[in-house]
Design a protein around this motif. Structure first.
Motif, short mmCIF file in Angstrom:
data_model
loop_
_atom_site.label_atom_id
_atom_site.label_comp_id
_atom_site.label_asym_id
_atom_site.label_seq_id
_atom_site.Cartn_x
_atom_site.Cartn_y
_atom_site.Cartn_z
N PHE A 175 0.83 -1.20 0.00
CA PHE A 175 0.00 0.00 0.00
C PHE A 175 0.87 1.26 0.00
O PHE A 175 0.68 2.17 -0.81
CB PHE A 175 -0.93 0.00 1.22
CG PHE A 175 -1.82 1.20 1.30
CD1 PHE A 175 -2.96 1.28 0.51
CD2 PHE A 175 -1.53 2.24 2.17
CE1 PHE A 175 -3.78 2.40 0.58
CE2 PHE A 175 -2.34 3.36 2.25
CZ PHE A 175 -3.48 3.44 1.45
N ILE A 176 1.86 1.29 0.88
CA ILE A 176 2.75 2.45 0.96
C ILE A 176 3.60 2.55 -0.31
O ILE A 176 3.77 3.64 -0.88
CB ILE A 176 3.64 2.37 2.22
CG1 ILE A 176 2.76 2.49 3.48
CG2 ILE A 176 4.72 3.44 2.21
CD1 ILE A 176 3.47 2.15 4.78
N GLY A 177 4.13 1.41 -0.77
CA GLY A 177 4.98 1.41 -1.96
C GLY A 177 4.25 1.91 -3.19
O GLY A 177 4.79 2.71 -3.97
N TYR A 178 3.03 1.47 -3.40
CA TYR A 178 2.25 1.91 -4.55
C TYR A 178 2.03 3.42 -4.52
O TYR A 178 2.07 4.08 -5.55
CB TYR A 178 0.90 1.20 -4.61
CG TYR A 178 0.88 -0.04 -5.46
CD1 TYR A 178 0.03 -0.15 -6.54
CD2 TYR A 178 1.74 -1.11 -5.20
CE1 TYR A 178 -0.01 -1.29 -7.33
CE2 TYR A 178 1.72 -2.25 -5.98
CZ TYR A 178 0.85 -2.34 -7.04
OH TYR A 178 0.84 -3.45 -7.82
N LYS A 179 1.80 3.98 -3.34
CA LYS A 179 1.58 5.42 -3.22
C LYS A 179 2.79 6.21 -3.73
O LYS A 179 2.64 7.25 -4.37
CB LYS A 179 1.28 5.81 -1.77
CG LYS A 179 -0.02 5.26 -1.25
CD LYS A 179 -1.20 5.92 -1.93
CE LYS A 179 -2.50 5.41 -1.36
NZ LYS A 179 -3.64 5.79 -2.13
N PHE A 180 3.99 5.72 -3.43
CA PHE A 180 5.21 6.43 -3.86
C PHE A 180 5.58 6.10 -5.31
O PHE A 180 5.88 7.00 -6.09
CB PHE A 180 6.39 6.08 -2.95
CG PHE A 180 6.30 6.70 -1.60
CD1 PHE A 180 6.47 8.08 -1.43
CD2 PHE A 180 6.05 5.93 -0.47
CE1 PHE A 180 6.39 8.65 -0.18
CE2 PHE A 180 5.96 6.50 0.79
CZ PHE A 180 6.13 7.87 0.93
N VAL A 181 5.55 4.83 -5.66
CA VAL A 181 6.02 4.40 -6.98
C VAL A 181 5.12 4.92 -8.10
O VAL A 181 5.61 5.38 -9.13
CB VAL A 181 6.12 2.86 -7.03
CG1 VAL A 181 6.36 2.37 -8.44
CG2 VAL A 181 7.24 2.38 -6.12
N LEU A 182 3.81 4.88 -7.91
CA LEU A 182 2.90 5.28 -8.98
C LEU A 182 2.85 6.78 -9.20
O LEU A 182 2.19 7.25 -10.13
CB LEU A 182 1.51 4.71 -8.74
CG LEU A 182 1.41 3.18 -8.84
CD1 LEU A 182 -0.01 2.71 -8.56
CD2 LEU A 182 1.89 2.68 -10.19
N LYS A 183 3.55 7.55 -8.36
CA LYS A 183 3.67 9.00 -8.61
C LYS A 183 4.65 9.27 -9.74
O LYS A 183 4.64 10.34 -10.34
CB LYS A 183 4.11 9.72 -7.34
CG LYS A 183 3.02 9.81 -6.29
CD LYS A 183 3.49 10.56 -5.08
CE LYS A 183 2.37 10.63 -4.04
NZ LYS A 183 2.79 11.35 -2.84
N ASN A 184 5.51 8.31 -10.03
CA ASN A 184 6.47 8.45 -11.12
C ASN A 184 5.78 8.24 -12.46
O ASN A 184 4.81 7.47 -12.55
CB ASN A 184 7.60 7.43 -10.95
CG ASN A 184 8.40 7.66 -9.69
OD1 ASN A 184 8.67 8.79 -9.32
ND2 ASN A 184 8.74 6.58 -9.01
N PRO A 185 6.27 8.87 -13.52
CA PRO A 185 5.64 8.69 -14.83
C PRO A 185 5.84 7.28 -15.41
O PRO A 185 5.03 6.82 -16.21
CB PRO A 185 6.31 9.74 -15.71
CG PRO A 185 7.57 10.09 -15.01
CD PRO A 185 7.36 9.83 -13.55
N ALA A 186 6.91 6.59 -14.99
CA ALA A 186 7.20 5.25 -15.51
C ALA A 186 8.14 4.55 -14.51
O ALA A 186 8.80 5.20 -13.70
CB ALA A 186 7.87 5.33 -16.88
#
Length: 143
Positions: A60-71
Motif C-alpha cells: 500500500f505504501i509502496g504503490y503510493k510512492f512508486v505510482l507517482k512516477n511517470p514510468a
C-alpha cells in the motif's frame, strides 16, 4: 544487451531474492505453518495473517510512492492489472490454487524458495506445479 534490459533482470533477481529470504525468515516455506493457518478448527497458527498484513502495508505504501512516477525505473510503462470481471478461468484457477495450497501447504513463491531446503515434498511439488502450469496454458489455449 541493452542497459535497460540488464537493469530489469537485476531488479527481478534482487526482488526474487528478497521475497525468498522473506518467505524463509517468516516461516512460510514450512508447510505445517501454512496448513496451521488454514486449520481454523484445530491448532490455528496466525503467523501467515501477520505476513500477509505486513505485505499489504508495504505494498500500500509502496504503490503510493512508486505510482507517482511517470514510468518505472527500468521500463517504459507500469504493467497493472486491468481485468475486473470474475470469469470461469479465474474461478477454476482459484479452486485449483486453493486445493493445492490446502493439501500441500505451498503456493508457488514459497515453494520455489523452499527448494533451497531440498525437502522431498518440495522437490516433488515444484516439478508437479510446473507441469500443471504448462498443462493449464496448453488447455487454456485450446479452449
Amino acid at each position: 544487451m541493452p542497459k535497460q534490459k540488464i537493469g530489469q533482470q537485476i531488479s527481478a533477481l534482487v526482488s526474487g531474492l528478497v521475497f525468498g529470504i522473506g518467505m524463509a525468515i517468516s516461516g512460510m516455506t514450512n508447510t505445517e505453518r501454512v496448513q496451521g493457518f488454514l486449520d481454523l478448527a484445530g491448532a490455528w497458527d496466525p503467523t501467515l495473517a501477520f505476513v500477509m498484513g505486513g505485505g499489504l502495508i508495504v505494498t500500500f505504501i509502496g504503490y503510493k510512492f512508486v505510482l507517482k512516477n511517470p514510468a518505472p525505473i527500468f521500463g517504459d510503462t507500469f504493467h497493472l492489472p486491468t481485468k475486473t470481471d470474475i470469469d470461469k478461468t479465474l474461478l477454476i484457477g482459484a479452486v485449483l490454487f486453493g486445493a493445492g495450497w490446502g493439501l500441500v501447504g505451498y503456493c508457488p513463491g514459497p515453494a520455489i524458495a523452499g527448494l533451497s531446503y531440498a525437502y522431498p515434498t518440495t522437490l516433488l511439488f515444484v516439478p508437479t506445479m510446473l507441469v500443471g502450469l504448462f498443462l493449464a496454458r496448453v488447455i487454456g489455449k485450446r479452449l
